[in-house]
Design a protein around this motif. Structure first.
Motif, PDB file in Angstrom:
ATOM      1  N   ALA A  18      50.721  19.663  66.173  1.00  0.00           N
ATOM      2  CA  ALA A  18      51.490  18.494  66.593  1.00  0.00           C
ATOM      3  C   ALA A  18      50.669  17.657  67.561  1.00  0.00           C
ATOM      4  O   ALA A  18      50.120  18.178  68.537  1.00  0.00           O
ATOM      5  N   GLY A  20      50.487  13.870  69.915  1.00  0.00           N
ATOM      6  CA  GLY A  20      51.298  12.781  70.431  1.00  0.00           C
ATOM      7  C   GLY A  20      51.412  12.739  71.934  1.00  0.00           C
ATOM      8  O   GLY A  20      50.527  13.187  72.666  1.00  0.00           O
ATOM      9  N   THR A  24      56.515  14.350  71.600  1.00  0.00           N
ATOM     10  CA  THR A  24      56.090  15.545  70.870  1.00  0.00           C
ATOM     11  C   THR A  24      55.870  16.726  71.795  1.00  0.00           C
ATOM     12  O   THR A  24      56.073  17.880  71.401  1.00  0.00           O
ATOM     13  N   GLU A  25      55.488  16.466  73.043  1.00  0.00           N
ATOM     14  CA  GLU A  25      55.389  17.562  74.007  1.00  0.00           C
ATOM     15  C   GLU A  25      56.755  18.208  74.209  1.00  0.00           C
ATOM     16  O   GLU A  25      56.860  19.417  74.387  1.00  0.00           O
ATOM     17  N   TRP A  39      61.204  19.025  69.854  1.00  0.00           N
ATOM     18  CA  TRP A  39      61.418  19.064  68.402  1.00  0.00           C
ATOM     19  C   TRP A  39      60.276  19.778  67.678  1.00  0.00           C
ATOM     20  O   TRP A  39      60.509  20.468  66.676  1.00  0.00           O
ATOM     21  N   ALA A  40      59.029  19.620  68.150  1.00  0.00           N
ATOM     22  CA  ALA A  40      57.897  20.228  67.441  1.00  0.00           C
ATOM     23  C   ALA A  40      57.963  21.746  67.510  1.00  0.00           C
ATOM     24  O   ALA A  40      57.716  22.435  66.511  1.00  0.00           O
ATOM     25  N   ASN A  59      50.281  22.723  69.767  1.00  0.00           N
ATOM     26  CA  ASN A  59      50.875  21.456  70.203  1.00  0.00           C
ATOM     27  C   ASN A  59      49.922  20.831  71.210  1.00  0.00           C
ATOM     28  O   ASN A  59      49.798  21.292  72.346  1.00  0.00           O
ATOM     29  N   ALA A  61      50.039  17.607  72.209  1.00  0.00           N
ATOM     30  CA  ALA A  61      50.626  16.410  72.807  1.00  0.00           C
ATOM     31  C   ALA A  61      50.614  16.481  74.335  1.00  0.00           C
ATOM     32  O   ALA A  61      50.827  17.542  74.922  1.00  0.00           O
ATOM     33  N   SER A  87      51.473  16.662  62.548  1.00  0.00           N
ATOM     34  CA  SER A  87      52.410  15.571  62.839  1.00  0.00           C
ATOM     35  C   SER A  87      51.714  14.578  63.762  1.00  0.00           C
ATOM     36  O   SER A  87      50.980  14.964  64.683  1.00  0.00           O
ATOM     37  N   CYS A  89      52.630  11.170  65.972  1.00  0.00           N
ATOM     38  CA  CYS A  89      53.538  10.159  66.515  1.00  0.00           C
ATOM     39  C   CYS A  89      52.833   9.541  67.714  1.00  0.00           C
ATOM     40  O   CYS A  89      52.580  10.232  68.707  1.00  0.00           O
ATOM     41  N   HIS A 189      66.410  16.526  70.404  1.00  0.00           N
ATOM     42  CA  HIS A 189      65.231  17.187  69.834  1.00  0.00           C
ATOM     43  C   HIS A 189      65.619  18.060  68.635  1.00  0.00           C
ATOM     44  O   HIS A 189      64.868  18.146  67.652  1.00  0.00           O
TER      45      HIS A 189
END
Length: 269
Positions: A18, A20, A24-25, A39-40, A59, A61, A87, A89, A189
């Motif tokens: 992920a 962003g 996204t974090e 959400w991620a 992740n 982000a 992902s 964003c 989320h």
């Protein structure tokens, strides 16, 4: 690499990265001990339950990042990690800055999508939110709508699954947002995670139409006072949340704190 097929016919996803900013974090979706979910993380959990082998997740982000920073710091990592799903964003913090160009933001967005597509099996992208219910930010609705239209076109050109945050009705409800009204709540989320899973064809999503859902929609978040006029609530929000955020992000006065990704390596979930 040969992947098993999911029930939608897509190759099963065994790894997810992920990219962003704070969205996204996962800011706004914190546990009682202060850990950030988002959400991620929630989507990774849904994917892990469908994965045929140990599922890996990273992740990268970092809150406050603008699109050039995300492209410089996060996008190159994907060439090394080569996940089944990435992902992307980005651009939200740019759009909210005075004088920013939507055309330039989305040009950079598309460049990143092309690069990511060369190193990941699937690139999942996101539109902007509809800010019609947010004081001050609703003045930028046209600019965000233009950005959203560009992202739709980019997704179409490059065959990217798209999460259309603009059209998600549950995100128009106050319960979907945290007290700062700038980040989603845990409930928000969760809606995004389930919508992303639905877009990927990997999990059924129940858009509640039953009594439980109606009761949820009738509730108000704790920060929304029934005793205080809406205008006063908006002024209090602007003083406590929006103006400090404005100083940090729109005027370039970001914190000197060195921020790092919460999950920087592609490891088993």
């Amino acid at each position: 690499m040969v992947h098993e097929q999911s029930e939608s016919g897509r190759a099963a996803i065994g790894s997810f990265v992920a990219l962003g900013d704070s969205f996204t974090e996962g800011l706004g979706d914190e546990t009682s001990d202060g850990a950030i979910v988002g959400w991620a993380d929630r989507l990774a959990g849904l994917l892990a339950r469908r994965a045929p082998a140990p599922f890996r997740y990273a992740n990268l982000a970092v809150r406050g990042r603008v699109i050039d920073e995300i492209i410089a710091e996060q996008v190159p990592r994907v060439a090394d990690l080569r996940p089944d799903l990435v992902s992307f964003c980005a651009g939200g913090n740019d759009i909210l800055r005075f004088g920013s160009s939507v055309d330039r933001i989305t040009e950079r967005f598309e460049e990143a999508v092309v690069e990511l597509g060369a190193h990941a099996g699937t690139v999942l992208v996101f539109t902007g939110f509809d800010p019609r219910n947010t004081p001050v930010l609703r003045r930028l609705r046209g600019k965000i709508a233009t950005y959203t239209a560009h992202v739709h076109a980019i997704a179409h050109r490059h065959g990217c699954p798209l999460v259309d945050l603009w059209s998600m009705k549950p995100l128009q409800h106050p319960l979907a947002w945290s007290e700062d009204r700038l980040h989603l709540s845990s409930e928000g989320h969760e809606h995004v995670a389930r919508r992303a899973a639905e877009v990927l064809g990997l999990a059924p999503v129940r858009h509640g139409a039953g009594a439980g859902a109606r009761q949820s929609l009738a509730r108000k978040p704790e920060w929304q006072s029934a005793r205080q006029p809406e205008r006063l609530q908006d002024l209090r929000w602007a003083k406590q949340h929006f103006l400090p955020w404005l100083g940090q992000h729109l005027l370039g006065k970001n914190s000197t704190e060195v921020l790092k990704p919460k999950r920087p390596e592609l490891l088993p979930l």
